[in-house]
Design an enzyme around this catalytic site. Structure first.
Site, PDB file in Angstrom:
ATOM      1  N   ASP A   1      15.530 -27.446  37.923  1.00 51.20           N
ATOM      2  CA  ASP A   1      14.213 -27.335  38.543  1.00 51.20           C
ATOM      3  C   ASP A   1      13.456 -28.619  38.249  1.00 51.20           C
ATOM      4  OD1 ASP A   1      14.449 -24.636  39.498  1.00 51.20           O
ATOM      5  OD2 ASP A   1      14.203 -23.953  37.431  1.00 51.20           O
ATOM      6  N   VAL A   2      12.597 -29.030  39.177  1.00 49.36           N
ATOM      7  CA  VAL A   2      11.876 -30.290  39.057  1.00 49.36           C
ATOM      8  C   VAL A   2      10.381 -30.004  39.126  1.00 49.36           C
ATOM      9  CG1 VAL A   2      11.598 -32.604  40.009  1.00 49.36           C
ATOM     10  CG2 VAL A   2      13.821 -31.469  40.151  1.00 49.36           C
TER      11      VAL A   2
ATOM     12  N   LYS B   1      12.739 -33.054  34.999  1.00 46.57           N
ATOM     13  CA  LYS B   1      13.897 -32.384  35.592  1.00 46.57           C
ATOM     14  C   LYS B   1      14.538 -31.545  34.493  1.00 46.57           C
ATOM     15  CE  LYS B   1      17.950 -33.220  38.424  1.00 46.57           C
ATOM     16  NZ  LYS B   1      18.701 -34.232  39.182  1.00 46.57           N
TER      17      LYS B   1
ATOM     18  N   ILE C   1       7.998 -28.933  42.055  1.00 47.72           N
ATOM     19  CA  ILE C   1       8.159 -29.749  43.266  1.00 47.72           C
ATOM     20  C   ILE C   1       9.555 -29.637  43.859  1.00 47.72           C
ATOM     21  CG2 ILE C   1       6.298 -31.365  42.823  1.00 47.72           C
ATOM     22  CD1 ILE C   1       8.313 -33.346  41.707  1.00 47.72           C
ATOM     23  N   GLY C   2      10.453 -28.909  43.204  1.00 49.34           N
ATOM     24  CA  GLY C   2      11.775 -28.746  43.778  1.00 49.34           C
ATOM     25  C   GLY C   2      12.691 -27.946  42.890  1.00 49.34           C
TER      26      GLY C   2
ATOM     27  N   GLY D   1      17.100 -27.247  42.597  1.00 46.78           N
ATOM     28  CA  GLY D   1      18.437 -27.494  43.117  1.00 46.78           C
ATOM     29  C   GLY D   1      19.428 -26.538  42.499  1.00 46.78           C
TER      30      GLY D   1
ATOM     31  N   ASP E   1      26.199 -38.242  46.053  1.00 43.47           N
ATOM     32  CA  ASP E   1      25.463 -37.245  46.842  1.00 43.47           C
ATOM     33  C   ASP E   1      24.290 -37.901  47.565  1.00 43.47           C
ATOM     34  OD1 ASP E   1      24.966 -34.692  47.874  1.00 43.47           O
ATOM     35  OD2 ASP E   1      23.670 -34.130  46.190  1.00 43.47           O
TER      36      ASP E   1
END
Length: 157
Positions: free
Chosen positions: A28-29, A43, A21-22, A24, A137
């Site tokens: 990785d997620v 995560k 799902i993502g 960064g 952030d």
């Protein structure tokens, strides 16, 4: 298992990967299911940061921070065991979209909705600050909007 091996159906300890799902700069997620069929978020830090002590320390700090924050406007950490095949965080799955995606779709907020979103973010950040935690952030990509309009802050790394 590396994050490149984590395809739908793969297992990471007791969790079954549903989908990525993502991704960064540091992790990785994945959406996954626990043994009871509940959806969770995993995560996983990139393998490249494992040898970088200062960068991996940031991941460990995020895990420690998430263990101590309990607020409806902040994504919760769900599992605190260190007995894992590799380092990763287990967090609640929040059904929703990023505030960035929401704003791109909606284009404009009503004054009432903008005030409501501001109050929700202020409450979540006020709670975190009262616990000695600062996000560092906070951006629309790190805020989720649920279908009922609740905001949830993510990614305290």
């Amino acid at each position: 298992m590396t994050t490149t091996d984590m395809q739908p159906g793969a297992k990471l300890d007791q969790f079954t990967i549903v989908k990525a799902i993502g991704s960064g700069a540091f992790s990785d997620v994945f959406l996954a299911e626990d043994p009871k069929g509940r959806q969770v978020v995993l995560k996983c830090p990139h393998e490249s940061i494992m040898g970088d002590v200062s960068t991996f320390d940031r991941f460990r700090r995020e895990l420690d921070i998430s263990r101590h924050l309990h607020h409806p406007g902040i994504q919760r950490s769900l599992e605190f065991t260190d007995d894992r095949s590799r380092p990763y965080m287990v967090m609640e799955y929040v059904d929703g979209e990023t505030l960035r995606a929401y704003m791109n779709r909606e284009k404009r907020l009503s004054v009432d909705q903008a005030v409501d979103f501001g109050r929700q973010l202020a409450a979540a950040m006020g709670y975190a600050h009262s616990q000695g935690v600062f996000h560092r952030d906070l951006k629309p990509e790190n805020v989720l909007v649920t279908p009922d309009g609740r905001l949830v802050v993510t990614d305290f790394g």
